[in-house]
Write an enzyme that holds these catalytic residues in place. Structure first.
Site, mmCIF file in Angstrom:
data_model
loop_
_atom_site.group_PDB
_atom_site.id
_atom_site.type_symbol
_atom_site.label_atom_id
_atom_site.label_comp_id
_atom_site.label_asym_id
_atom_site.label_seq_id
_atom_site.Cartn_x
_atom_site.Cartn_y
_atom_site.Cartn_z
ATOM 1 N N ILE A 93 0.877 -1.184 0.000
ATOM 2 C CA ILE A 93 0.000 0.000 0.000
ATOM 3 C C ILE A 93 0.910 1.228 0.000
ATOM 4 O O ILE A 93 1.820 1.313 0.828
ATOM 5 C CB ILE A 93 -0.893 0.015 1.279
ATOM 6 C CG1 ILE A 93 -1.684 -1.293 1.376
ATOM 7 C CG2 ILE A 93 -1.815 1.221 1.285
ATOM 8 C CD1 ILE A 93 -2.734 -1.476 0.307
ATOM 9 N N LEU A 94 0.715 2.124 -0.946
ATOM 10 C CA LEU A 94 1.556 3.326 -1.009
ATOM 11 C C LEU A 94 1.220 4.244 0.161
ATOM 12 O O LEU A 94 0.058 4.434 0.514
ATOM 13 C CB LEU A 94 1.309 4.072 -2.316
ATOM 14 C CG LEU A 94 1.849 3.424 -3.594
ATOM 15 C CD1 LEU A 94 1.565 4.341 -4.772
ATOM 16 C CD2 LEU A 94 3.338 3.127 -3.479
ATOM 17 N N ASN A 108 -3.578 2.099 -10.935
ATOM 18 C CA ASN A 108 -3.397 0.715 -10.468
ATOM 19 C C ASN A 108 -4.337 -0.211 -11.234
ATOM 20 O O ASN A 108 -5.430 0.194 -11.652
ATOM 21 C CB ASN A 108 -3.699 0.627 -8.967
ATOM 22 C CG ASN A 108 -3.555 -0.791 -8.417
ATOM 23 O OD1 ASN A 108 -2.548 -1.452 -8.667
ATOM 24 N ND2 ASN A 108 -4.561 -1.259 -7.699
ATOM 25 N N HIS A 110 -6.404 -3.792 -10.735
ATOM 26 C CA HIS A 110 -6.822 -4.739 -9.684
ATOM 27 C C HIS A 110 -7.648 -5.841 -10.350
ATOM 28 O O HIS A 110 -8.515 -5.540 -11.189
ATOM 29 C CB HIS A 110 -7.643 -4.012 -8.617
ATOM 30 C CG HIS A 110 -8.091 -4.902 -7.496
ATOM 31 N ND1 HIS A 110 -7.233 -5.321 -6.494
ATOM 32 C CD2 HIS A 110 -9.290 -5.484 -7.247
ATOM 33 C CE1 HIS A 110 -7.906 -6.128 -5.673
ATOM 34 N NE2 HIS A 110 -9.145 -6.236 -6.097
ATOM 35 N N THR A 147 -5.468 6.524 -4.569
ATOM 36 C CA THR A 147 -5.543 7.571 -3.544
ATOM 37 C C THR A 147 -4.945 6.967 -2.267
ATOM 38 O O THR A 147 -4.371 5.889 -2.307
ATOM 39 C CB THR A 147 -7.026 7.969 -3.310
ATOM 40 O OG1 THR A 147 -7.759 6.749 -3.055
ATOM 41 C CG2 THR A 147 -7.611 8.645 -4.537
ATOM 42 N N ASP A 151 -7.221 0.599 -3.082
ATOM 43 C CA ASP A 151 -8.213 0.284 -4.127
ATOM 44 C C ASP A 151 -9.467 1.154 -4.039
ATOM 45 O O ASP A 151 -10.568 0.705 -4.368
ATOM 46 C CB ASP A 151 -8.620 -1.203 -4.036
ATOM 47 C CG ASP A 151 -7.427 -2.130 -4.169
ATOM 48 O OD1 ASP A 151 -7.439 -3.194 -3.540
ATOM 49 O OD2 ASP A 151 -6.475 -1.754 -4.874
HETATM 50 C C1 GRF Z 1 -2.422 -9.239 -11.897
HETATM 51 O O1 GRF Z 1 -3.493 -10.129 -11.828
HETATM 52 C C2 GRF Z 1 -2.815 -7.930 -11.293
HETATM 53 O O2 GRF Z 1 -4.177 -7.641 -11.462
HETATM 54 C C3 GRF Z 1 -2.561 -8.153 -9.846
HETATM 55 O O3 GRF Z 1 -1.430 -9.004 -9.769
HETATM 56 C C4 GRF Z 1 -1.282 -9.668 -10.982
HETATM 57 C C5 GRF Z 1 0.035 -9.196 -11.541
HETATM 58 O O4 GRF Z 1 0.367 -9.923 -12.611
HETATM 59 N N1 GRF Z 1 -2.323 -6.898 -9.187
HETATM 60 P P1 GRF Z 1 1.671 -9.448 -13.404
HETATM 61 O O5 GRF Z 1 2.785 -9.281 -12.394
HETATM 62 O O6 GRF Z 1 1.322 -8.154 -14.074
HETATM 63 O O7 GRF Z 1 1.956 -10.561 -14.388
#
Ligand code: GRF
Length: 215
Positions: A93-94, A108, A110, A147, A151
Site C-alpha cells: 500500500i503506497l 493501479n 486490480h 488515492t 483500491d
Molecule cells: C495481476 O493479476 C494484477 O491484477 C494483480 O497481480 C497480478 C500481476 O500480474 N495486481 P503481473 O505481475 O502483471 O503478471
C-alpha cells in the site's frame, strides 16, 4: 513529447510488459523511464533489464521499515521524474508521501470489479479465491486512480469476465489476465493523451477523434 512513466511491480510483470510493448509500438504516447520492484525474485526486473530500462530494487525489510521504504521509493521516483506512476502487480500500500506527491498521477490495476473483493488483504490469488467462495458469477478487472486508501480511487475502466462453476482461483486468474493486458495499456494511453477528467468520483474519457484508437 511522450509522457514519462514509472512502473512498480512485485511479481512477474506481465502487465508491465503489456504497457511497455504498447509504448514501444507507439500506441501509447509514453516512455517507461524506470521500474521499481520490491521482491528480489520478481521477473518484472528481468523484463526491465531485457528492455534496457533502469530497474531499482527497493525492499521494505532492507530499508529498515515502512517509513524508510516510503522515503527510498519517493527518492527513486523523484529521480525519474515520472508524469505517471503505474502500479502493475505492486503488493504494497503506497504511503501518504507518495500518494500526495503524485496525486492524480498514479494508476493501479486490480483483478476484480471494484468495489467488490478489494482493499486490505485482497490481492492476487486471494481475490479469485474470495470471488469463487462467494459464488459470484461475474468478476473481471479494474483500472483506477490511486488515492491514500487501498483500491479506493476513481475508476477509469473495468472489464467483466464470467466466473464458471468449475473455476479454481488459477483458472479464473488466467481468464482475467488477458483482459488486464488490454485494460491497463488503454487507461495509460488515455492518461498520456490527456483524455481523463475526474469529476467527483467519476472519470470522464474525452473522445478525441484525432487519436487512432488502435489500442
Ligand atoms: C495481476 O493479476 C494484477 O491484477 C494483480 O497481480 C497480478 C500481476 O500480474 N495486481 P503481473 O505481475 O502483471 O503478471
Amino acid at each position: 513529447m511522450p509522457l514519462k512513466i514509472a512502473v512498480l511491480c512485485s511479481g512477474s510483470g506481465s502487465n508491465f510488459q503489456a504497457v511497455l510493448d504498447h509504448c514501444l509500438a507507439g500506441d501509447i504516447p509514453g516512455e517507461v523511464v524506470g521500474l521499481a520492484y520490491n521482491r528480489k525474485q520478481a521477473y518484472a526486473a528481468e523484463r526491465a533489464r531485457n528492455a534496457g530500462i533502469p530497474a531499482a530494487y527497493i525492499n521494505k525489510k532492507m530499508c529498515g521499515g515502512a517509513d524508510a521504504f516510503e522515503a527510498a521509493l519517493l527518492r527513486q521516483l523523484d529521480e525519474w521524474q515520472p508524469d505517471l506512476v503505474v502500479l502493475a502487480g505492486w503488493l504494497e500500500i503506497l504511503g501518504k508521501a507518495v500518494t500526495a506527491r503524485y496525486a492524480g498521477r498514479i494508476i493501479n490495476i486490480h483483478p476484480s470489479l471494484i468495489p467488490s473483493f478489494c482493499g486490505k488483504g485482497f490481492y492476487g490469488h486471494f481475490v479469485h479465491e474470495a470471488v469463487i467462495a462467494y459464488g459470484a458469477k461475474i468478476s473481471g478487472c479494474t483500472v483506477h486512480f490511486v488515492t491514500e486508501g487501498a483500491d479506493e480511487g476513481p475508476i477509469i475502466m473495468q472489464t467483466a469476465v464470467p466466473v464458471l462453476a468449475c473455476d479454481t482461483p488459477d483458472t479464473l486468474a488466467a481468464r482475467i489476465l488477458p483482459h488486464e493486458h488490454v485494460a491497463l495499456p488503454r487507461a495509460v494511453k488515455w492518461f498520456c493523451q490527456g483524455r481523463l477528467r475526474v469529476i467527483g468520483r467519476t472519470v470522464h474519457i474525452l473522445e478525441d477523434n484525432l487519436q487512432e484508437d488502435k489500442l
